[in-house]
Design a protein around this motif. Structure first.
Motif, PDB file in Angstrom:
ATOM      1  N   LEU A  92     -14.316  -8.785  -3.063  1.00 52.67           N
ATOM      2  CA  LEU A  92     -12.850  -8.831  -3.110  1.00 52.67           C
ATOM      3  C   LEU A  92     -12.279  -8.545  -1.723  1.00 52.67           C
ATOM      4  CD1 LEU A  92     -12.014  -6.799  -6.356  1.00 52.67           C
ATOM      5  CD2 LEU A  92     -12.053  -9.275  -6.064  1.00 52.67           C
ATOM      6  N   THR A  93     -11.058  -9.017  -1.484  1.00 53.26           N
ATOM      7  CA  THR A  93     -10.453  -8.708  -0.191  1.00 53.26           C
ATOM      8  C   THR A  93     -10.127  -7.218  -0.155  1.00 53.26           C
ATOM      9  OG1 THR A  93      -8.239  -9.126  -0.997  1.00 53.26           O
ATOM     10  CG2 THR A  93      -9.358 -10.975   0.073  1.00 53.26           C
ATOM     11  N   LEU A  94     -10.120  -6.691   1.074  1.00 57.20           N
ATOM     12  CA  LEU A  94      -9.785  -5.282   1.222  1.00 57.20           C
ATOM     13  C   LEU A  94      -8.361  -5.065   0.721  1.00 57.20           C
ATOM     14  CD1 LEU A  94     -10.846  -2.607   2.240  1.00 57.20           C
ATOM     15  CD2 LEU A  94      -9.829  -3.107   4.458  1.00 57.20           C
ATOM     16  N   LYS A  95      -7.525  -6.075   0.915  1.00 55.82           N
ATOM     17  CA  LYS A  95      -6.137  -5.964   0.470  1.00 55.82           C
ATOM     18  C   LYS A  95      -6.067  -5.707  -1.037  1.00 55.82           C
ATOM     19  CE  LYS A  95      -2.534  -9.123  -0.511  1.00 55.82           C
ATOM     20  NZ  LYS A  95      -2.339 -10.530  -0.539  1.00 55.82           N
ATOM     21  N   SER A  96      -6.823  -6.483  -1.788  1.00 59.23           N
ATOM     22  CA  SER A  96      -6.698  -6.297  -3.231  1.00 59.23           C
ATOM     23  C   SER A  96      -7.297  -4.964  -3.651  1.00 59.23           C
ATOM     24  CB  SER A  96      -7.303  -7.472  -3.996  1.00 59.23           C
ATOM     25  OG  SER A  96      -8.666  -7.559  -3.729  1.00 59.23           O
ATOM     26  N   ILE A  97      -8.334  -4.520  -2.951  1.00 58.96           N
ATOM     27  CA  ILE A  97      -8.920  -3.217  -3.315  1.00 58.96           C
ATOM     28  C   ILE A  97      -7.936  -2.102  -2.961  1.00 58.96           C
ATOM     29  CG2 ILE A  97     -10.822  -1.622  -2.857  1.00 58.96           C
ATOM     30  CD1 ILE A  97     -12.579  -4.111  -2.314  1.00 58.96           C
ATOM     31  N   LEU A  98      -7.354  -2.200  -1.749  1.00 57.87           N
ATOM     32  CA  LEU A  98      -6.417  -1.163  -1.315  1.00 57.87           C
ATOM     33  C   LEU A  98      -5.197  -1.119  -2.226  1.00 57.87           C
ATOM     34  CD1 LEU A  98      -6.513  -1.707   2.549  1.00 57.87           C
ATOM     35  CD2 LEU A  98      -7.061   0.430   1.364  1.00 57.87           C
ATOM     36  N   SER A  99      -4.766  -2.296  -2.670  1.00 61.78           N
ATOM     37  CA  SER A  99      -3.559  -2.336  -3.495  1.00 61.78           C
ATOM     38  C   SER A  99      -3.744  -1.584  -4.789  1.00 61.78           C
ATOM     39  CB  SER A  99      -3.184  -3.770  -3.850  1.00 61.78           C
ATOM     40  OG  SER A  99      -3.199  -4.543  -2.714  1.00 61.78           O
ATOM     41  N   ARG A 100      -4.987  -1.552  -5.260  1.00 59.97           N
ATOM     42  CA  ARG A 100      -5.222  -0.810  -6.497  1.00 59.97           C
ATOM     43  C   ARG A 100      -5.341   0.693  -6.223  1.00 59.97           C
ATOM     44  NH1 ARG A 100      -9.178  -5.407  -8.675  1.00 59.97           N
ATOM     45  NH2 ARG A 100      -7.516  -6.877  -8.399  1.00 59.97           N
ATOM     46  N   GLU A 101      -5.736   1.021  -4.979  1.00 57.88           N
ATOM     47  CA  GLU A 101      -5.968   2.414  -4.605  1.00 57.88           C
ATOM     48  C   GLU A 101      -4.680   3.144  -4.283  1.00 57.88           C
ATOM     49  OE1 GLU A 101      -8.857   4.365  -3.640  1.00 57.88           O
ATOM     50  OE2 GLU A 101      -9.650   3.040  -5.198  1.00 57.88           O
ATOM     51  N   THR A 102      -3.746   2.440  -3.659  1.00 61.15           N
ATOM     52  CA  THR A 102      -2.544   3.116  -3.200  1.00 61.15           C
ATOM     53  C   THR A 102      -1.317   2.265  -3.471  1.00 61.15           C
ATOM     54  OG1 THR A 102      -1.326   3.853  -1.268  1.00 61.15           O
ATOM     55  CG2 THR A 102      -3.042   2.257  -0.841  1.00 61.15           C
ATOM     56  N   LYS A 103      -0.231   2.937  -3.772  1.00 58.07           N
ATOM     57  CA  LYS A 103       1.022   2.216  -4.009  1.00 58.07           C
ATOM     58  C   LYS A 103       1.837   2.206  -2.708  1.00 58.07           C
ATOM     59  CE  LYS A 103       0.626   1.487  -8.484  1.00 58.07           C
ATOM     60  NZ  LYS A 103      -0.714   0.982  -8.298  1.00 58.07           N
ATOM     61  N   ASP A 104       1.240   2.688  -1.607  1.00 58.93           N
ATOM     62  CA  ASP A 104       1.991   2.839  -0.363  1.00 58.93           C
ATOM     63  C   ASP A 104       1.697   1.663   0.576  1.00 58.93           C
ATOM     64  OD1 ASP A 104       3.048   3.564   2.021  1.00 58.93           O
ATOM     65  OD2 ASP A 104       1.793   5.341   2.330  1.00 58.93           O
ATOM     66  N   PRO A 105       2.553   0.633   0.559  1.00 56.17           N
ATOM     67  CA  PRO A 105       2.287  -0.535   1.399  1.00 56.17           C
ATOM     68  C   PRO A 105       2.235  -0.196   2.887  1.00 56.17           C
ATOM     69  CG  PRO A 105       4.291  -0.857   0.078  1.00 56.17           C
ATOM     70  CD  PRO A 105       3.772   0.504  -0.224  1.00 56.17           C
ATOM     71  N   GLU A 106       2.983   0.867   3.265  1.00 52.36           N
ATOM     72  CA  GLU A 106       2.992   1.258   4.687  1.00 52.36           C
ATOM     73  C   GLU A 106       1.581   1.627   5.141  1.00 52.36           C
ATOM     74  OE1 GLU A 106       5.338   1.326   6.939  1.00 52.36           O
ATOM     75  OE2 GLU A 106       6.714   0.389   5.501  1.00 52.36           O
ATOM     76  N   GLN A 107       0.889   2.372   4.287  1.00 50.56           N
ATOM     77  CA  GLN A 107      -0.460   2.799   4.662  1.00 50.56           C
ATOM     78  C   GLN A 107      -1.383   1.577   4.786  1.00 50.56           C
ATOM     79  OE1 GLN A 107      -2.897   4.898   1.873  1.00 50.56           O
ATOM     80  NE2 GLN A 107      -3.873   6.088   3.506  1.00 50.56           N
ATOM     81  N   ILE A 108      -1.209   0.644   3.870  1.00 48.67           N
ATOM     82  CA  ILE A 108      -2.049  -0.559   3.912  1.00 48.67           C
ATOM     83  C   ILE A 108      -1.764  -1.322   5.198  1.00 48.67           C
ATOM     84  CG2 ILE A 108      -2.607  -2.708   2.714  1.00 48.67           C
ATOM     85  CD1 ILE A 108      -1.905  -1.342   0.094  1.00 48.67           C
ATOM     86  N   LEU A 109      -0.495  -1.384   5.550  1.00 47.42           N
ATOM     87  CA  LEU A 109      -0.145  -2.093   6.788  1.00 47.42           C
ATOM     88  C   LEU A 109      -0.728  -1.399   8.015  1.00 47.42           C
ATOM     89  CD1 LEU A 109       3.486  -3.199   6.004  1.00 47.42           C
ATOM     90  CD2 LEU A 109       1.496  -4.646   6.377  1.00 47.42           C
ATOM     91  N   ARG A 110      -0.752  -0.057   7.973  1.00 48.88           N
ATOM     92  CA  ARG A 110      -1.336   0.657   9.125  1.00 48.88           C
ATOM     93  C   ARG A 110      -2.828   0.327   9.246  1.00 48.88           C
ATOM     94  NH1 ARG A 110       2.098   4.726   7.470  1.00 48.88           N
ATOM     95  NH2 ARG A 110       0.429   5.846   6.395  1.00 48.88           N
ATOM     96  N   ILE A 111      -3.497   0.275   8.120  1.00 49.53           N
ATOM     97  CA  ILE A 111      -4.928  -0.074   8.154  1.00 49.53           C
ATOM     98  C   ILE A 111      -5.085  -1.496   8.697  1.00 49.53           C
ATOM     99  CG2 ILE A 111      -6.982  -0.490   6.718  1.00 49.53           C
ATOM    100  CD1 ILE A 111      -5.958   1.765   4.867  1.00 49.53           C
TER     101      ILE A 111
END
Ligand code: GCB
Length: 737
Positions: free
Chosen positions: A701-720
């Motif tokens: 799976l893409t890291l994006k889809s995994i991260l999206s399930r892990e955190t509701k904080d899009p800012e953190q995902i964008l920082r990664i």
């Protein structure tokens, strides 16, 4: 034996955990007919469902079995409240015997508890498809005499057929009969050809090994001629036929080497598609007519092979393969192998059932023992367990090939490539990772490293939502056009490597996957060439039809991409004809040549405001489409995701450096790179540990889809994402990262 369906008048209720424990099932429920799944409004439901029904019996009946074509996933069977049987595994047939007392009583209450909660001891306990639960196939009573075939023998009809062809061209039929007979009994076996002519006959003691020969047998030869024979075995008890079993079978030889696959000695490149069993509305409980409709579509596209993934399909599906001459890859749902001993026992049971229940189907060319187990790790204990499964398959059926499908990072030298007779790779270059030409490089590197290993592509594909469109399709835009471009670009790399045993497109049909939420749809894997409801053949369907069929046809692509905001457009047609003529609003605009890859392109076709009626004709075939020139293309053509994870698309806005890592890479790609991996380790240590451990998160799976399930904080995902975008991908000599 008399088979009596019991499909109507079941009372269904969803149990609470406590009710299951206490075996106190509610009296009330919904009256339903089988087949039935737990799905509610199209959504999967996990839990335990109770199915109850009164069954009338005739006290004169001697022996009674209840036949379940499948119960999803684990099942317990009760008669008048007493447990009389159980089964683990949602796809194979099994039977239970009804106690004499219940027959004598003239009626009994039958209760079936079906349980689709995650169970680490039963496969699949992981996978990209929905386990809908329920009783998705038929349930029958089998009314037998005292002397009968052994219907409890792994859910078979007690007649195991092994067929082969000898050097003189005679068909050899070895029969293993499993019977129950209180006194002496005989077997009379007839072999009939397709015209109903008896071509072999023999009488045997019920317990002796049986061999018959069919002289100068007509071979089952795939689509060229799918010749079948009918075997009828009468079980005779004191001159009376106590039971009869009839099975269709065929005779053929299949062999493989590093240069491909040979059917009856002739090289054959398998042009395959994969099929999951579910579809809109009925989910996993597809009817016989719906199964036939699926195979009509598979015929129409011109495939000569099918991968019936990732579990045992209904008998009707294997029958369709036999009758239509499609070579069939059959497999068990082993998608995540752990050290759990019960899980391995369950795999062995499911493999035994798969093989013994389907061994007579000549279409089956291999038994698949695992799919992408290396997603979690590639450890020695797994090799050992795979060898056990391979040995079991060989012991049950010495003439069939054993097979496995590997995840693309599995290196050529991995032991996983040395266990089974054939290997398949599931590769998604140009979708989850990499680029189209990587297919060629990847396969050549494999063939160079292991020239003796028969290798093919068991999966490749791209998702398409038929509502999404683009004239400049890009990876992950989920447009119908990208999917078409993907297949047009990838298939030539596969087609030209004649040493592959073949390919199977992932997938012939969209299918449900409750873990997914992408491409503006929830719960669907959209890699099908045909939509989930089977109503829409996507453009990519016609690309393969142009490759694989001979009867002239032509298809104009992009018909659903009706509204265009440009002065000119490029029109694409898929065809097996050499050339065609384009007309717009009745006026001939010119001719076009097919490019050798089934494509005719008409570039810079001018559009007038409003409707433009386009027709393209070649000889006897033609197709029409309407394109409407508008000021602006509808927003609905673009990916407009509603899922939490996909909201990120609005942030990312296409400003990604493509030569650098990003959250759109698969987790595997990130972990494979020490630099990208350490970004994740630093910024999301918990997730990093989970991904590198054995917690079951699929690394494809893409890291994006995994991260999206892990955190509701899009800012953190964008920082990664920003941190990953600082790391360039380094190309090695062979072009892989
Ligand atoms: C795979 C799996 C299959 C998935 C497919 C996908 O490799 O074997 O079960 O559905 O990828 O679409 O990601």
């Amino acid at each position: 034996m008399i088979r009596q369906p019991i499909m109507d008048n079941w009372i269904f209720s969803r149990l609470k955990d406590a009710d299951v424990q206490k075996e106190r099932w509610p009296d009330q429920g919904e009256t339903i007919c089988l087949p039935h799944t737990f799905a509610e409004d199209g959504k999967a439901w996990k839990g335990v469902g109770a199915y109850r029904r009164n069954v009338r019996t005739d006290p004169a009946w001697k022996v009674l079995f209840i036949e379940f074509e499948a119960v999803d996933q684990s099942c317990r069977v009760f008669i008048d409240g007493c447990e009389i049987g159980a089964h683990q595994g949602g796809y194979s047939r099994f039977r239970v015997q009804v106690p004499d007392q219940a027959i004598q009583n003239g009626r009994f209450e039958l209760t079936v508890l079906a349980d689709n909660r995650l169970n680490e001891h039963v496969s699949p306990h992981f996978g990209d498809f929905t386990v809908f639960g329920g009783i998705p196939r038929s349930v029958n009573l089998l009314i037998c005499e005292d002397t009968h075939f052994d219907y409890l023998y792994y859910g078979t009809d007690g007649l195991i057929l092994h067929t082969d062809v000898d050097e003189q061209g005679n068909g050899i039929l070895d029969i293993e009969a499993h019977t129950v007979h209180p006194g002496p009994a005989e077997l009379a076996v007839r072999v009939l050809d397709e015209q109903g002519k008896m071509v072999a006959f023999g009488e045997f003691d019920a317990d002796e090994a049986i061999q018959l020969s069919v002289s100068q047998v007509r071979r089952w030869n795939g689509r060229a001629s799918a010749h079948l024979y009918t075997i009828t075995a009468d079980l005779i008890d004191r001159e009376h036929i106590a039971d009869t079993v009839t099975l269709e079978t065929g005779f053929r030889s299949i062999r493989v080497d590093g240069n491909g696959l040979y059917l009856n000695g002739e090289h054959l490149f398998l042009r395959g598609v994969a099929r999951h069993q579910d579809r809109a509305g009925t989910y996993t409980a597809a009817t016989r007519e719906q199964i036939e409709e699926d195979f009509d579509l598979i015929d129409e596209i011109g495939a000569n092979a099918v991968r019936l993934s990732h579990y045992q399909h209904p008998q009707a599906a294997y029958e369709q393969c036999d009758r239509r001459g499609l070579l069939c890859w059959a497999e068990i749902p082993m998608l995540k192998m752990t050290e759990d001993a019960a899980l391995q026992e369950n795999a062995k049971q499911q493999l035994t059932e798969l093989i013994l229940q389907n061994i007579h189907h000549p279409s089956v060319y291999c038994w698949g023992i695992q799919n992408e187990i290396a997603m979690f790790r590639d450890a020695p204990f797994m090799h050992e367990k795979c060898r056990e499964l391979r040995d079991l398959a060989k012991a049950l059926d010495s003439t069939r090939l054993s097979a496995c499908a590997n995840l693309y990072p599995v290196p050529p030298e991995s032991e996983l490539n040395g266990i089974t007779d054939i290997v398949g790779y599931n590769c998604y270059f140009g979708w989850y990772y990499g680029d189209f030409p990587d297919f060629g490089k990847y396969l050549d590197a494999f063939h160079k490293a292991r020239p003796q290993v028969p290798v093919g592509i068991t999966e490749y594909g791209a998702d398409a939502n038929t509502a999404l469109h683009s004239s400049k399709p890009k990876v992950k835009d989920y447009s119908e056009e990208y999917q078409a471009l993907y297949h047009e670009s990838v298939y030539p790399f596969l087609r030209e490597r004649k040493w592959l045993w073949g390919v199977t497109v992932w997938n012939m049909f969209d299918f449900s996957s409750d873990r997914r939420d992408e491409g503006s749809v929830r719960g669907i894997n959209g890699k099908g060439l045909v939509s989930y409801d089977r109503r829409i053949r996507k453009d990519a369907f016609y690309y393969y039809k142009a490759q694989w069929t001979k009867a002239p046809f032509l298809h104009i692509c992009g018909k659903r991409y009706e509204r265009r905001a440009t002065e000119t457009i490029c029109i694409r047609a898929y065809t097996n004809c050499p050339e065609a003529t384009l007309r717009v609003n009745g006026k001939v605009l010119g001719g076009g040549q097919q490019n050798g890859n089934g494509v005719i392109l008409f570039e810079n076709v001018p559009l007038t405001w409003g409707e433009n009626r386009v027709s393209i004709a070649c000889g006897t075939c033609s197709d029409e489409a309407t394109f409407i020139r508008v000021e602006q293309e509808p927003e609905s053509y673009r990916l407009l995701d509603t899922g939490e994870g996909n909201v990120l698309n609005w942030f990312l806005k296409g400003e990604m450096k493509e030569d650098c890592f990003s959250i759109l890479d698969s987790a595997q790609t990130i972990l494979d790179s020490p630099a990208a991996g350490s970004v994740l380790k630093e910024m999301k240590p918990g997730l990093y540990a989970a991904l590198t451990g054995d917690t079951g998160i699929p690394l494809g799976l893409t890291l994006k889809s995994i991260l999206s399930r892990e955190t509701k904080d899009p800012e953190q995902i964008l920082r990664i994402n920003q941190a990953l975008q600082e790391i360039r991908k380094i190309q090695s000599d062979d072009g892989r990262e």
